[in-house]
Scaffold this motif. Structure first.
Motif, PDB file in Angstrom:
ATOM      1  N   ARG A  42      44.642  28.113  47.225  1.00  0.00           N
ATOM      2  CA  ARG A  42      43.880  28.811  48.532  1.00  0.00           C
ATOM      3  C   ARG A  42      44.757  29.823  49.059  1.00  0.00           C
TER       4      ARG A  42
ATOM      5  N   PHE B 225      47.062  31.691  47.505  1.00  0.00           N
ATOM      6  CA  PHE B 225      46.970  32.638  46.579  1.00  0.00           C
ATOM      7  C   PHE B 225      45.749  33.744  46.472  1.00  0.00           C
TER       8      PHE B 225
ATOM      9  N   ARG C 120      45.846  35.886  49.304  1.00  0.00           N
ATOM     10  CA  ARG C 120      46.521  37.089  49.211  1.00  0.00           C
ATOM     11  C   ARG C 120      46.120  38.067  48.524  1.00  0.00           C
ATOM     12  N   VAL C 121      45.419  37.692  47.180  1.00  0.00           N
ATOM     13  CA  VAL C 121      44.841  38.513  46.173  1.00  0.00           C
ATOM     14  C   VAL C 121      43.742  39.163  46.854  1.00  0.00           C
TER      15      VAL C 121
ATOM     16  N   ASN D  81      44.846  41.868  48.900  1.00  0.00           N
ATOM     17  CA  ASN D  81      45.572  42.935  48.306  1.00  0.00           C
ATOM     18  C   ASN D  81      44.689  44.073  47.396  1.00  0.00           C
ATOM     19  N   SER D  82      43.762  43.090  46.936  1.00  0.00           N
ATOM     20  CA  SER D  82      43.062  44.007  45.776  1.00  0.00           C
ATOM     21  C   SER D  82      41.816  43.279  45.586  1.00  0.00           C
TER      22      SER D  82
ATOM     23  N   ARG E  90      39.110  43.837  44.147  1.00  0.00           N
ATOM     24  CA  ARG E  90      38.550  44.016  42.763  1.00  0.00           C
ATOM     25  C   ARG E  90      39.073  42.868  41.825  1.00  0.00           C
ATOM     26  N   ALA E  91      40.585  43.107  41.962  1.00  0.00           N
ATOM     27  CA  ALA E  91      41.203  41.916  41.298  1.00  0.00           C
ATOM     28  C   ALA E  91      40.911  40.523  41.701  1.00  0.00           C
TER      29      ALA E  91
ATOM     30  N   ALA F 118      37.876  39.408  42.720  1.00  0.00           N
ATOM     31  CA  ALA F 118      36.568  39.359  42.057  1.00  0.00           C
ATOM     32  C   ALA F 118      36.977  39.033  40.382  1.00  0.00           C
ATOM     33  N   PHE F 119      37.732  39.663  39.666  1.00  0.00           N
ATOM     34  CA  PHE F 119      38.110  39.525  38.474  1.00  0.00           C
ATOM     35  C   PHE F 119      38.598  38.172  38.358  1.00  0.00           C
ATOM     36  N   ALA F 120      39.612  37.610  39.407  1.00  0.00           N
ATOM     37  CA  ALA F 120      39.904  36.253  39.186  1.00  0.00           C
ATOM     38  C   ALA F 120      39.043  35.257  39.289  1.00  0.00           C
ATOM     39  N   GLY F 121      37.892  35.652  39.958  1.00  0.00           N
ATOM     40  CA  GLY F 121      36.781  34.812  40.049  1.00  0.00           C
ATOM     41  C   GLY F 121      36.789  34.053  41.823  1.00  0.00           C
ATOM     42  N   PHE F 122      37.243  34.998  42.600  1.00  0.00           N
ATOM     43  CA  PHE F 122      37.338  34.574  43.951  1.00  0.00           C
ATOM     44  C   PHE F 122      36.489  35.331  44.883  1.00  0.00           C
TER      45      PHE F 122
ATOM     46  N   GLU G  54      31.262  38.947  36.420  1.00  0.00           N
ATOM     47  CA  GLU G  54      31.658  39.736  37.711  1.00  0.00           C
ATOM     48  C   GLU G  54      30.134  39.915  38.280  1.00  0.00           C
TER      49      GLU G  54
ATOM     50  N   ILE H 285      32.523  34.284  36.702  1.00  0.00           N
ATOM     51  CA  ILE H 285      33.680  34.581  35.636  1.00  0.00           C
ATOM     52  C   ILE H 285      34.586  33.217  35.499  1.00  0.00           C
ATOM     53  N   THR H 286      34.970  32.408  36.587  1.00  0.00           N
ATOM     54  CA  THR H 286      35.305  31.341  36.236  1.00  0.00           C
ATOM     55  C   THR H 286      34.925  30.368  35.391  1.00  0.00           C
TER      56      THR H 286
ATOM     57  N   ARG I 203      35.248  31.700  31.933  1.00  0.00           N
ATOM     58  CA  ARG I 203      36.498  31.312  31.422  1.00  0.00           C
ATOM     59  C   ARG I 203      36.669  30.042  30.971  1.00  0.00           C
TER      60      ARG I 203
ATOM     61  N   GLY J 256      44.923  47.110  40.226  1.00  0.00           N
ATOM     62  CA  GLY J 256      43.826  46.898  41.107  1.00  0.00           C
ATOM     63  C   GLY J 256      42.710  46.060  40.715  1.00  0.00           C
ATOM     64  N   HIS J 257      42.492  45.906  39.091  1.00  0.00           N
ATOM     65  CA  HIS J 257      41.596  45.058  38.641  1.00  0.00           C
ATOM     66  C   HIS J 257      41.972  44.081  37.773  1.00  0.00           C
TER      67      HIS J 257
ATOM     68  N   PHE K 186      52.070  42.091  43.426  1.00  0.00           N
ATOM     69  CA  PHE K 186      52.328  40.902  43.011  1.00  0.00           C
ATOM     70  C   PHE K 186      53.196  40.772  41.511  1.00  0.00           C
TER      71      PHE K 186
ATOM     72  N   LEU L  71      46.359  34.664  38.229  1.00  0.00           N
ATOM     73  CA  LEU L  71      45.127  35.620  38.606  1.00  0.00           C
ATOM     74  C   LEU L  71      43.845  35.002  37.557  1.00  0.00           C
TER      75      LEU L  71
ATOM     76  N   HIS M 182      44.081  30.560  36.310  1.00  0.00           N
ATOM     77  CA  HIS M 182      44.021  29.412  37.582  1.00  0.00           C
ATOM     78  C   HIS M 182      43.161  28.281  37.328  1.00  0.00           C
TER      79      HIS M 182
END
Lengths: 359, 527
Positions: free
Chosen positions: A220, A222, A225-226, A229-230, A232-233, A235-239, B317, B338-339, B342, B355-356, B362, B370, B373
């Motif tokens: 949570r 993490f 913080r993601v 910070n970013s 778009r990253a 969204a890519f991580a699925g957050f 996405e 996306i999760t 995956r 940035g993407h 980090f 990223l 997880h």
């Protein structure tokens, strides 16, 4: 000769820790100059301001009383700002939390049980969270800027409090003073020791530890913080950015609300038109001075509490306005934001023009 | 079509050299971006400036164009020493530059955009007429009153070139001009450059496409790590020998895995459509695509034709209401994020690594979390991050992909482009996904890193995975793809076997001649 800022390849960890210390040093120097220009001995004034508050047992207790709400609110705001969510309205959330919690002693004046206090504290947190939900919903639904909405809601909350304590919630036996019935027994926070320190200080420490673990170890934290910070990253991580906005607003609102009810059920013992000397705003400085890190917030909260006590001491001993405290707090925030530039940049002095081809 | 036979027209010029840069040194902090670089260019010569990313090409060009001042060294223009204080001074000398990233206003017309770069007080009608003449003259057709927003990337580049030509340059600097062009548009550009050279204009041509350097350039200067390594005649070299000079070692040839029988479909798009709500985005229209186990399918196309949207649609996405329009391993999952995708053993590498694909501030091990997880070998357990597991994955990626870095776990932004790309691709490959989708796998990456990445994709397919590569690099596509489809204005052509596809055919499909390409092919080339 000129000064240039040169980007570092990585953030400097040393500078991240040094920056607040540098900011404090600059604030003290500039503060000394201000005192001197007022015709005061700068060394004596700074001594009164920063040293005397920590020299007696009484003042140390008072320091803890003032630091507790700052730390509680600042820790929540640190999470918010890490998520790039700008909750500026903690003062309003504190006020609504205090109102929600106070509803119990106001409406159930004679109810005395440990549950009374538990319910008051829970309602305090719920009130703060609900009030913070307004800017969160506006941001997620309409893209409204949360800095403006949360800040403006502060004045809504304060006027609501003012109306209640002068109107429906006024103590009938209070000789028309704008205040609620005095709280008693289980309507008040238990004290730690003989002085004014209450268990709100323990809540602050618990919050710091819990949030430090959340931010440092949990997914949570993490995610927050993601997204901060970013996005778009993230969204890519699925957050989900909206979920993070909800979470950080509700969390910081709940902590501010808890701080609010702890103020009225602690040091004040009743509702009044002014329940906080701007803790919700000062906590913004606490969050930044503490590097948006819950542990750092603990130290920063103590330092800012000194500035409140110093302001009172300066008023008594030096005969200057206690608004000096706000001047110091403002300078501190200003310098810390400036010094933070050095985390990612280094200052370089370039002598003369760079060598060029001759004509 | 073959301009390579041209001899530099200016060789008989009395001055001999047009531009000479002598012993240029440029130091940024501790980095010597240019370290004693010398370059000599004759009028009428197309001179290639070659090197990997970070070799110092851009720095040198910026010094010539006046945007940077050298730490030491001299510039000579037609034999006279000069100081180029700023780009305006460079333009006054007669140096024009076409940048890789255009600086045009979408809402203005061609004429208005060009007028902005010229001295004020011009008569617009007169300028429009001049644009018409110059563009027609040099085979760069442009409508002066067209809005930039309505133009293709190739046409936008023409604006930049015409803008330079109006100032009658003696030297034209071009930074990776063909990266954004279809093969046909590139051919057209080469004709224009050839004509400029014949008229005595020098061209400094930056590219990493070695085949085209061999085709059009008379001379080449090669940089490596800021130092001059060679000055060669590209006609006497092979693409491989040029690559070796750039990299400084043999570039491993990629071992292909072509000619295997593909297995069952693992990734399918069925009549997939998605409207964009971004005014600069591209709506996807009725896309059909199948990628089977054991094959690499490549999607070619010029940037901005819907590649990003296609990637987002497959990665999850962007989710779609039409659940069965996206199938992974045969199961409909259009509505899954996306999760969830995956967890179906699919992995994704987006185009932008910073940035993407990665958070710049980090550390690498945090960037592992990223995408690992929800899956992977216990990077997250019970909502808590296991840092040791993340470090272990990072170490594994480092070893498998030869990721070069100063410390074991630096921030992502401290890595060079090539090394970060190896990390971002490696992060997914170590999961051994059944389905891997990569957008621009080697964009802006040096040849050594590109070879490692391509080999990893091929090895993955050998193991029975399905890989979809979205790329603008046709050399790369022909090197690794089993089948090739082309995306143009949000529509995707049929994916045909790579051996049936020619550069010409792909070029026509890129220009939007879908499916009818076979019938109209010949007429379109002459258009």
């Amino acid at each position: 000769m000129k000064l240039i800022l040169e980007k570092r390849s990585e953030q400097s960890r040393a500078m991240a820790l040094l920056s607040p210390l540098l900011a404090i040093a600059i604030t003290v120097v500039i503060g000394g100059i201000i005192f001197a220009s007022l015709g005061l001995d700068p060394f004596k004034a700074l001594h009164v301001y920063f040293v005397e508050p920590v020299t007696s047992l009484w003042s140390i207790e008072e320091l803890i009383v003032k630091a507790a709400p700052l730390v509680l609110i600042g820790a929540g705001l640190a999470i918010c700002y890490s998520a790039n969510v700008w909750n500026i309205g903690a003062e309003g959330q504190l006020t609504i939390g205090a109102l929600f919690g106070s509803a119990i002693p106001v409406y159930f004046t004679t109810w005395q049980s440990p549950l009374t206090l538990v319910l008051m504290l829970v309602l305090g947190g719920v009130g703060g969270a609900l009030f913070a939900a307004i800017p969160a919903a506006l941001k997620n639904r309409f893209g409204a800027n949360e800095i403006l909405t949360s800040l403006m809601l502060v004045y809504v909350a304060q006027l609501l409090l003012d109306w209640l304590v002068r109107g429906p919630w006024r103590d009938p036996k209070g000789y028309n003073f704008p205040q609620s019935v005095p709280f008693e027994g289980w309507q008040l926070l238990p004290l730690l020791g003989e002085g004014r320190v209450h268990i709100g200080a323990i809540f602050a420490v618990i919050a710091v530890i819990a949030l430090a673990i959340m931010m440092g170890r949990s997914l949570r934290g993490f995610e927050i913080r993601v997204i901060g910070n970013s996005p778009r990253a993230g969204a890519f991580a699925g957050f989900d950015q909206k979920r993070v906005v909800w979470f950080s607003f509700l969390l910081s609102g709940a902590l501010a609300g808890l701080a609010g009810i702890c103020e009225v059920a602690g040091p004040s013992g009743e509702l009044q038109p002014n329940i906080s000397p701007g803790y919700g705003f000062t906590a913004i400085i606490v969050a930044f001075l503490g590097r948006l890190n819950p542990i750092g917030v603990l130290f920063a909260g103590i330092l800012l509490a000194i500035s409140y006590l110093g302001g009172e001491a300066a008023q008594v001993e030096l005969g200057i306005s206690d608004k000096t405290a706000q001047v110091f707090q403002g300078m501190l925030l200003f310098f810390i934001l400036a010094c933070d530039t050095l985390i990612l940049y280094r200052v370089k002095i370039v002598s003369g023009r760079p060598a060029t081809a001759k004509v | 079509m073959n301009e390579s036979a041209l001899s530099p027209a200016g060789s008989e010029n009395a001055a001999g050299t047009l531009l000479e840069a002598r012993h240029i040194v440029k130091i940024f902090g501790e980095l010597r971006a240019n370290d004693d670089v010398t370059l000599k260019l004759k009028p009428g010569e197309i001179h290639a400036l070659l090197g990997e990313n970070g070799a110092g090409k851009s720095t040198l060009v910026k010094i010539i164009y006046g945007s940077l001042q050298p730490t030491s060294g001299e510039l000579y223009w037609k034999g006279e020493p000069v100081t180029v204080a700023n780009p305006a001074a460079a333009r006054d000398l007669g140096i024009g530059m076409v940048f890789q990233h255009f600086s045009l206003f979408d809402a203005l017309t061609v004429t208005e955009n060009i007028a902005l770069a010229l001295p004020p007080g011009l008569d617009m009608a007169d300028l429009a007429a001049r644009i018409q003449t110059v563009s027609a003259d040099y085979g760069l057709p442009l409508r002066p009153d067209a809005l930039v927003a309505d133009l293709s990337v190739g046409e936008r580049q023409r604006i930049e070139i015409v803008r330079c030509l109006l100032q009658e340059p003696r030297l034209l600097i071009m930074d990776e001009p063909t990266a954004v062009l279809t093969p046909q548009e590139a051919d057209q550009l080469f004709v224009t450059l050839g004509r400029l050279a014949r008229e005595g204009c020098g061209v400094l041509y930056i590219s990493h496409r070695l085949e085209e350097v061999k085709r059009i350039c008379h001379d080449a200067t090669i940089l490596r790590h800021g130092k001059l390594v060679a000055r060669v005649d590209p006609q006497q070299e092979t693409a491989a020998s040029l690559a070796n000079l750039m990299v400084g070692s043999e570039v491993a040839a990629v071992k292909t895995a072509k000619g295997r029988a593909p297995g069952e479909p693992l990734l399918e798009l069925v009549n997939f459509s998605m409207a964009t709500d971004d005014p600069f985005g591209m709506s996807l229209k009725n896309i059909n695509l199948t990628v089977r186990a054991g094959e690499i399918v490549a999607v070619a196309g010029v940037a901005g034709n819907g590649q990003g949207e296609l990637f987002a649609a497959i990665s999850g996405e962007s989710v779609t209401a039409d659940v069965s329009a996206v199938r992974l391993s045969g199961e409909a999952c259009g509505g899954e994020n996306i999760t969830m995708r995956r967890r179906r053993n699919a992995a994704f590498v987006p185009e932008e690594r910073i940035g993407h694909g990665a958070v710049p501030n980090f550390t690498l091990s945090e960037n592992v979390v990223l995408t690992h997880h929800a899956i992977g070998e216990g990077v997250v357990r019970n909502g808590l991050i296991n840092r040791l597991a993340a470090h272990a994955v990072n170490a594994k990626i480092t070893e498998m992909f030869d990721v070069r870095k100063g410390t074991p776990d630096p921030e992502a932004r401290a890595l060079s482009g090539g090394n970060l790309q190896k990390f971002v691709v490696g992060r997914e490959v170590v999961l051994q996904p059944k389905i891997l989708v990569v957008n621009q796998p080697t964009w802006g990456v040096d040849a050594g890193a590109a070879a490692i990445i391509r080999q990893a994709l091929i090895d993955l397919v050998r193991g029975g995975s399905a890989v979809l590569v979205i790329s603008q690099d046709l050399d790369e596509i022909f090197e690794i793809a089993d089948r090739i489809a082309v995306i143009s204005r949000g529509e995707l052509s049929e994916a045909d076997p790579a051996e049936d596809m020619s550069l010409e055919r792909i070029g026509l499909l890129m220009a939007g001649a879908h499916e009818k390409a076979n019938q109209v092919g010949e007429t379109a080339t002459t258009a």
